[in-house]
Write a protein that holds these residues in place. Structure first.
Motif, short mmCIF file in Angstrom:
data_model
loop_
_atom_site.label_atom_id
_atom_site.label_comp_id
_atom_site.label_asym_id
_atom_site.label_seq_id
_atom_site.Cartn_x
_atom_site.Cartn_y
_atom_site.Cartn_z
N ILE A 78 -4.56 -1.80 16.36
CA ILE A 78 -3.68 -2.50 15.42
C ILE A 78 -3.85 -1.92 14.01
O ILE A 78 -2.87 -1.64 13.31
N TYR A 79 -5.11 -1.71 13.60
CA TYR A 79 -5.38 -1.11 12.29
C TYR A 79 -4.69 0.26 12.17
O TYR A 79 -4.10 0.59 11.14
N TYR A 80 -4.84 1.07 13.23
CA TYR A 80 -4.28 2.42 13.22
C TYR A 80 -2.76 2.38 13.05
O TYR A 80 -2.18 3.13 12.26
N THR A 81 -2.11 1.47 13.78
CA THR A 81 -0.65 1.35 13.73
C THR A 81 -0.20 0.92 12.33
O THR A 81 0.78 1.45 11.79
N LEU A 82 -0.92 -0.03 11.74
CA LEU A 82 -0.61 -0.46 10.37
C LEU A 82 -0.80 0.69 9.38
O LEU A 82 0.02 0.93 8.50
N GLY A 83 -1.90 1.42 9.55
CA GLY A 83 -2.19 2.54 8.65
C GLY A 83 -1.15 3.63 8.73
O GLY A 83 -0.79 4.25 7.73
N LEU A 84 -0.62 3.86 9.94
CA LEU A 84 0.39 4.88 10.13
C LEU A 84 1.64 4.59 9.31
O LEU A 84 2.23 5.49 8.70
N PHE A 85 2.02 3.32 9.25
CA PHE A 85 3.19 2.94 8.44
C PHE A 85 2.88 3.05 6.95
O PHE A 85 3.67 3.61 6.18
N LEU A 86 1.72 2.55 6.55
CA LEU A 86 1.39 2.54 5.11
C LEU A 86 1.17 3.95 4.56
O LEU A 86 1.42 4.21 3.38
N LYS A 87 0.73 4.86 5.41
CA LYS A 87 0.56 6.26 4.97
C LYS A 87 1.90 6.88 4.55
O LYS A 87 1.94 7.80 3.75
N ASN A 88 2.96 6.37 5.13
CA ASN A 88 4.29 6.93 4.83
C ASN A 88 4.85 6.46 3.49
O ASN A 88 5.91 6.93 3.07
N GLN A 89 4.15 5.56 2.83
CA GLN A 89 4.61 5.10 1.52
C GLN A 89 4.18 6.11 0.45
O GLN A 89 3.09 6.68 0.53
N SER A 90 5.02 6.30 -0.52
CA SER A 90 4.76 7.36 -1.50
C SER A 90 3.67 7.01 -2.50
O SER A 90 3.04 7.90 -3.08
N THR A 97 2.86 -3.83 -2.54
CA THR A 97 4.07 -4.65 -2.53
C THR A 97 4.46 -5.03 -1.11
O THR A 97 4.81 -6.19 -0.82
N LEU A 98 4.39 -4.07 -0.19
CA LEU A 98 4.74 -4.34 1.20
C LEU A 98 3.78 -5.34 1.83
O LEU A 98 4.20 -6.25 2.57
N ILE A 99 2.48 -5.18 1.57
CA ILE A 99 1.49 -6.10 2.13
C ILE A 99 1.73 -7.52 1.61
O ILE A 99 1.70 -8.50 2.37
N GLU A 100 2.00 -7.66 0.31
CA GLU A 100 2.16 -8.97 -0.31
C GLU A 100 3.50 -9.63 0.02
O GLU A 100 3.57 -10.84 0.24
N GLU A 101 4.56 -8.83 0.09
CA GLU A 101 5.89 -9.41 0.22
C GLU A 101 6.43 -9.42 1.66
O GLU A 101 7.18 -10.33 2.04
N ARG A 105 2.73 -8.62 9.99
CA ARG A 105 3.51 -8.47 11.22
C ARG A 105 4.67 -7.49 11.02
O ARG A 105 4.98 -6.69 11.90
N TYR A 106 5.32 -7.57 9.87
CA TYR A 106 6.42 -6.65 9.56
C TYR A 106 5.90 -5.20 9.53
O TYR A 106 6.51 -4.30 10.11
N LEU A 107 4.77 -5.01 8.86
CA LEU A 107 4.19 -3.66 8.77
C LEU A 107 3.81 -3.14 10.16
O LEU A 107 3.99 -1.96 10.48
#
Length: 452
Positions: A78-90, A97-101, A105-107
């Motif tokens: 689960i951590y890896y999957t979340l990290g994969l998405f967040l790595k794509n943020q510039s 902002t994504l984590i807070e808003e 589950r969305y991430l």
């Protein structure tokens, strides 16, 4: 707060783990008061919800509990999957902002989509690897492409073990990103194998195999990187001023390489090798920016080895002499030589000719051995540019024999022998330099495959 994040962006990124990106991101944000303890606890509760749901999938809803070890592995996925998405943020700010808003589950859902897309992309990359593969009998290379990587796709588990890297990847890359895991590692690995295959495709496969044999006769069983060996030898060829795409490095070439490098400072050596790498890309007409970057990174890794081999006088271990198999070598048997009286008579006849055409006619009709041809060229009966005209009248194999005769492990060596010998050696070099690169390469290749 926003300005603080922006100013710390570079420092924050250096603290983040490539393999454990999500966990390290939360740690960095919390330790810099960008996420409060309350927000961290809220994230943990959201993670528990995702874990509970995923465990239900794991047990097919027959149980709500699993062994601790299994739960830990699923959480890492689960951590890896979340990290994969967040790595794509510039930026880090975007991740916050994504984590807070948006919520965890969305991430996670977005991360799963990226995972599936990357798996599809990597399967396409494997097809390209197979299309560009080298026909080289190195078992680690063959087994990794034919069995090890396909096994990854067979066993890779997106839902329960996305952080794992199954399969059997034995073939070493020139630059291997061991800090990556899962589909990220496979994506990086496949892209680099494609780059390495692409570079090696510029060279004759028989020469590459001869290079590997020269490196170690047991190369088939060794964990070696083919690309780095090819790149290094071709760098040596560039530094010696050779044209074409030959990988051949002779003993004389190594003497020359040592002479131009041994007294250089570290900065001077780096500059010399860097300029050779740039010329190498120009020589091969390489425009792929990713390949150029990969070549430059590999060259940086080669530099310390070059320095050590210079200091220990063991350049033969890094600039390799090709090992041609017996079937690749032509055993040349010379024709019957003239007796001394006949030879003197012919050279006098040649000397008396006023036209080079007449000299060529006598040579082609009366000289039937390499030994006699070499002796005629040294007999003070041919002068100035007459040598060039005579070389033009010879066929490629005869020129290759002359090159082989003069090389003594140093192609185009003109600095030994009598003055008459030096003269025709020099004229032969002039003749060869006047040929187009393809013809010159062909003649040199023929000469290297002759055993006199």
């Amino acid at each position: 707060m926003d300005n603080f994040i922006i100013n710390k962006e570079y420092a924050f990124k250096n603290l983040l783990s490539e393999e454990h990106y999500f966990q390290s991101l939360l740690q960095v944000l919390h330790s810099n008061d960008l996420l409060s303890i309350g927000e961290i606890e809220g994230i943990q509760l959201q993670l528990v919800d995702i874990l509970t749901e995923t465990v239900g999938y794991y047990t097919k809803n027959k149980s709500s509990s699993v062994r601790v070890e299994v739960a830990e592995q699923i959480m890492l996925s689960i951590y890896y999957t979340l990290g994969l998405f967040l790595k794509n943020q510039s930026t880090i700010k975007e991740s916050i902002t994504l984590i807070e808003e948006k919520g965890i589950r969305y991430l996670f859902a977005r991360g799963e989509k990226i995972l599936k897309a990357k798996v599809d992309e990597c399967q396409g990359l494997l097809d390209i690897v197979k299309e560009t593969r080298l026909e080289i009998e190195n078992y680690a290379y063959i087994d990794t492409i034919d069995y090890g990587i396909p096994l990854f796709f067979k066993e890779y588990d997106i839902r329960f073990a996305s952080h794992e890297t199954p399969g059997s990847i034995d073939y070493p890359l020139s630059i291997d990103e061991m800090k990556l895991a899962g589909i990220e590692y496979m994506n990086d690995y496949l892209n680099k194998v494609i780059l390495e295959n692409k570079f090696c495709s510029y060279f004759d496969i028989a020469e590459i195999e001869a290079l590997l044999k020269g490196f170690n006769k047991n190369f088939k069983h060794m964990l070696i990187n083919i690309f780095q060996l090819v790149l290094t030898n071709y760098l040596g060829c560039i530094l010696t001023g050779k044209g074409g795409r030959s990988l051949e490095i002779t003993k004389g070439d190594r003497v020359y390489l040592k002479s131009i490098m041994e007294n250089l400072s570290q900065a001077g050596l780096e500059r010399l090798i860097s300029e050779a790498a740039e010329k190498l890309c120009q020589e091969l007409f390489i425009e792929d920016k990713n390949l150029i970057e990969y070549i430059n990174r590999t060259v940086c890794n080669i530099l310390p080895e070059v320095k050590i081999y210079i200091e220990t006088d063991t350049l033969k271990n890094i600039f390799i002499t090709l090992s041609k198999s017996e079937k690749d070598v032509l055993k040349y048997e010379d024709g019957k030589s003239l007796d001394d009286s006949s030879f003197r008579s012919i050279t006098e006849e040649i000397r008396d000719c006023s036209k080079v055409e007449d000299k060529i006619e006598i040579i082609t009709e009366e000289i039937h051995s390499l030994k006699d041809l070499v002796d005629v060229l040294s007999a003070d009966c041919i002068f100035d540019n007459e040598f060039i005209d005579i070389f033009k009248a010879l066929d490629d194999f005869e020129i290759a024999l002359l090159v082989k005769n003069t090389s003594n492990d140093e192609v185009f060596n003109t600095d030994y022998g009598t003055e008459s010998e030096k003269e025709w050696h020099g004229k032969l070099k002039v003749y060869l330099e006047g040929l187009d690169d393809m013809k010159k390469k062909e003649i040199i290749s023929i000469s290297q495959g002759i055993d006199i």
